[in-house]
Design a protein around this motif. Structure first.
Motif, PDB file in Angstrom:
ATOM      1  N   THR A 121       0.829  -1.206   0.000  1.00 10.87           N
ATOM      2  CA  THR A 121       0.000   0.000   0.000  1.00 10.87           C
ATOM      3  C   THR A 121       0.862   1.254   0.000  1.00 10.87           C
ATOM      4  N   LEU A 122       1.929   1.257   0.803  1.00 10.94           N
ATOM      5  CA  LEU A 122       2.823   2.421   0.856  1.00 10.94           C
ATOM      6  C   LEU A 122       3.570   2.605  -0.461  1.00 10.94           C
ATOM      7  N   SER A 123       3.992   1.510  -1.084  1.00 10.59           N
ATOM      8  CA  SER A 123       4.699   1.625  -2.364  1.00 10.59           C
ATOM      9  C   SER A 123       3.771   2.155  -3.452  1.00 10.59           C
ATOM     10  N   VAL A 124       2.498   1.749  -3.403  1.00 10.11           N
ATOM     11  CA  VAL A 124       1.511   2.261  -4.364  1.00 10.11           C
ATOM     12  C   VAL A 124       1.287   3.748  -4.133  1.00 10.11           C
ATOM     13  N   MET A 125       1.154   4.132  -2.855  1.00 10.97           N
ATOM     14  CA  MET A 125       0.937   5.543  -2.528  1.00 10.97           C
ATOM     15  C   MET A 125       2.137   6.394  -2.930  1.00 10.97           C
ATOM     16  N   ASP A 126       3.321   5.810  -2.816  1.00  8.74           N
ATOM     17  CA  ASP A 126       4.555   6.510  -3.198  1.00  8.74           C
ATOM     18  C   ASP A 126       4.727   6.560  -4.716  1.00  8.74           C
ATOM     19  N   HIS A 127       3.955   5.715  -5.426  1.00  6.02           N
ATOM     20  CA  HIS A 127       4.116   5.556  -6.881  1.00  6.02           C
ATOM     21  C   HIS A 127       5.554   5.137  -7.188  1.00  6.02           C
ATOM     22  N   TRP A 128       6.020   4.140  -6.427  1.00  2.86           N
ATOM     23  CA  TRP A 128       7.361   3.587  -6.602  1.00  2.86           C
ATOM     24  C   TRP A 128       7.183   2.181  -7.178  1.00  2.86           C
ATOM     25  N   TYR A 129       7.117   2.091  -8.492  1.00  2.00           N
ATOM     26  CA  TYR A 129       6.790   0.828  -9.144  1.00  2.00           C
ATOM     27  C   TYR A 129       7.875  -0.225  -8.919  1.00  2.00           C
ATOM     28  N   GLY A 130       9.124   0.191  -8.910  1.00  2.00           N
ATOM     29  CA  GLY A 130      10.220  -0.754  -8.691  1.00  2.00           C
ATOM     30  C   GLY A 130      10.091  -1.474  -7.358  1.00  2.00           C
ATOM     31  N   PHE A 131       9.770  -0.732  -6.314  1.00  2.00           N
ATOM     32  CA  PHE A 131       9.600  -1.327  -4.992  1.00  2.00           C
ATOM     33  C   PHE A 131       8.343  -2.194  -4.963  1.00  2.00           C
ATOM     34  N   HIS A 176      -2.611  -4.196  -7.227  1.00  2.00           N
ATOM     35  CA  HIS A 176      -2.688  -3.675  -8.599  1.00  2.00           C
ATOM     36  C   HIS A 176      -3.936  -2.827  -8.801  1.00  2.00           C
ATOM     37  N   LEU A 177      -5.015  -3.190  -8.103  1.00  2.00           N
ATOM     38  CA  LEU A 177      -6.223  -2.378  -8.190  1.00  2.00           C
ATOM     39  C   LEU A 177      -5.951  -0.969  -7.680  1.00  2.00           C
ATOM     40  N   GLY A 178      -5.238  -0.874  -6.560  1.00  2.00           N
ATOM     41  CA  GLY A 178      -4.883   0.432  -6.015  1.00  2.00           C
ATOM     42  C   GLY A 178      -3.920   1.198  -6.902  1.00  2.00           C
ATOM     43  N   TYR A 179      -3.021   0.471  -7.599  1.00  2.00           N
ATOM     44  CA  TYR A 179      -1.999   1.157  -8.411  1.00  2.00           C
ATOM     45  C   TYR A 179      -2.606   1.903  -9.596  1.00  2.00           C
ATOM     46  N   PHE A 180      -3.786   1.492 -10.022  1.00  2.00           N
ATOM     47  CA  PHE A 180      -4.467   2.242 -11.086  1.00  2.00           C
ATOM     48  C   PHE A 180      -4.657   3.703 -10.684  1.00  2.00           C
ATOM     49  N   ALA A 181      -4.751   3.968  -9.373  1.00  2.00           N
ATOM     50  CA  ALA A 181      -5.014   5.327  -8.892  1.00  2.00           C
ATOM     51  C   ALA A 181      -3.860   6.280  -9.171  1.00  2.00           C
ATOM     52  N   ASN A 182      -2.716   5.773  -9.592  1.00  2.00           N
ATOM     53  CA  ASN A 182      -1.589   6.638  -9.953  1.00  2.00           C
ATOM     54  C   ASN A 182      -1.673   7.144 -11.384  1.00  2.00           C
ATOM     55  N   ASP A 183      -2.685   6.707 -12.113  1.00  2.00           N
ATOM     56  CA  ASP A 183      -2.853   7.169 -13.492  1.00  2.00           C
ATOM     57  C   ASP A 183      -3.760   8.394 -13.533  1.00  2.00           C
TER      58      ASP A 183
END
Length: 337
Positions: A121-131, A176-183
């Motif tokens: 969750t923190l990596s998604v919020m940070d938008h740090w895809y590598g992590f 991955h559902l949460g990571y969509f929010a970085n778009d």
């Protein structure tokens, strides 16, 4: 973090309805919630449905009055609230899974899974895809290592297997559902996914009741039929293709073969996600993971279809689009890399 990006993350409400797909889906959901009790009561009054069936439908409807805002409101508010909501959903789904399987008794393994979900969750919020990507093998390895520390070889494979399955489904899968929010287009994308995945279940139910009763997987999910599965595919696929056409208008994804394949992925993987968790329930001998929502079961019973759909759609869209998901937005928002 720029002022514009803070605005998108924390208070996206003024811009949330800028996309026509968002307006259409929000209007449809509101209309369904308003009209459903009227239709159910009219059918009951005319004798089309029995009182017991009416009561069951109204019970499910009252649950949807809670579930629908839970899904829509965070997405409308902004990416930060969306990511937080998905993170909380992941933890609560894991809680239901751990309680049902007994994994919560394996405290080190369970703690590692929870920590992994928090880090995702923190990596998604940070938008740090590598992590975000690295957390998969790192957490899996840590689960295996912590299970060794218990010095109990008996049951080791089961403990590790349950822990890894739980993290990959609720940490990585829902992550991955949460990571969509970085778009920048996350609102219509997520609403499209949530809307069509839920309708996929409805289409399967309606088609199964109307067209046939031959079971799809009688030992896994006795109520699912082959006709229901095919009906869901035939109805969900074009719906996703049409909505995705407007969401990704003018991009490399806006080609019939990509749109149709996207629709097939949502329908087929949505059904497989449901069957996957049904297999777990049948193995455990339980009907639902919880009784959070009358007529629906627990959170995991309601959101199981997204577990396989979210990562598959995320990577397919990222593969087809030259910029990928979220590549048009600033990265490392928290760590400042």
């Amino acid at each position: 973090m720029t002022a514009a990006n803070r605005h998108r993350m924390f208070f996206n409400l003024p811009e949330a309805f800028a996309h026509p797909v968002t307006k259409v889906l929000f209007t449809v959901v509101c209309a369904v919630l308003v009209l459903t009790p009227i239709i159910v009561r009219a059918l009951a009054a005319s004798g089309k449905i029995k009182p017991a069936h009416r009561d069951e439908l109204m019970k499910r409807y009252r649950s949807w009055l809670i579930i629908a805002p839970m899904m829509i409101v965070p997405v409308i508010l902004g990416s930060y609230w969306t990511i937080c909501a998905v993170g909380v959903l992941s933890l609560l789904c894991y809680r239901e899974f751990a309680r049902a399987t007994g994994l919560f008794r394996q405290k080190l393994v369970s703690l590692t899974v929870v920590l992994g979900i928090v880090l995702v969750t923190l990596s998604v919020m940070d938008h740090w895809y590598g992590f975000f990507v690295a957390l998969g093998p790192l957490v899996v390895g840590t689960i295996a290592a912590t299970a060794v520390l218990a010095d109990r070889p008996r049951g080791f494979i089961q403990r590790v297997g349950l822990g890894v399955l739980a993290f990959m489904l609720f940490g990585s899968g829902l992550g991955h559902l949460g990571y969509f929010a970085n778009d920048s287009q996350f609102v219509p994308i997520l609403l499209m996914l949530l809307f069509t995945v839920e309708l996929n279940d409805v289409f399967a139910y309606m088609s199964g009741k109307s067209l046939g009763h031959r079971k799809l997987a009688p030992q896994t999910s006795p109520n699912k039929t082959i006709a229901g599965s095919i009906g869901a595919i035939l109805l969900t696929t074009p719906l996703v293709a049409i909505l995705a056409h407007f969401v990704f208008l003018g991009t490399a994804l806006d080609i019939p073969r990509h749109l149709v394949f996207l629709g097939l992925m949502v329908s087929v993987l949505g059904q497989l996600g449901d069957l996957l968790l049904s297999s777990v329930k049948r193995d455990l001998g339980i009907k639902d993971f919880a009784a959070t929502f009358p007529g629906h079961g627990g959170l995991l019973d309601r959101f199981d279809s997204l577990i396989l759909v979210a990562p598959a759609v995320f990577h397919y869209v990222g593969y087809i689009l030259p910029y990928g998901i979220g590549a048009d937005q600033p990265t490392r928002l928290l760590t400042g890399g």
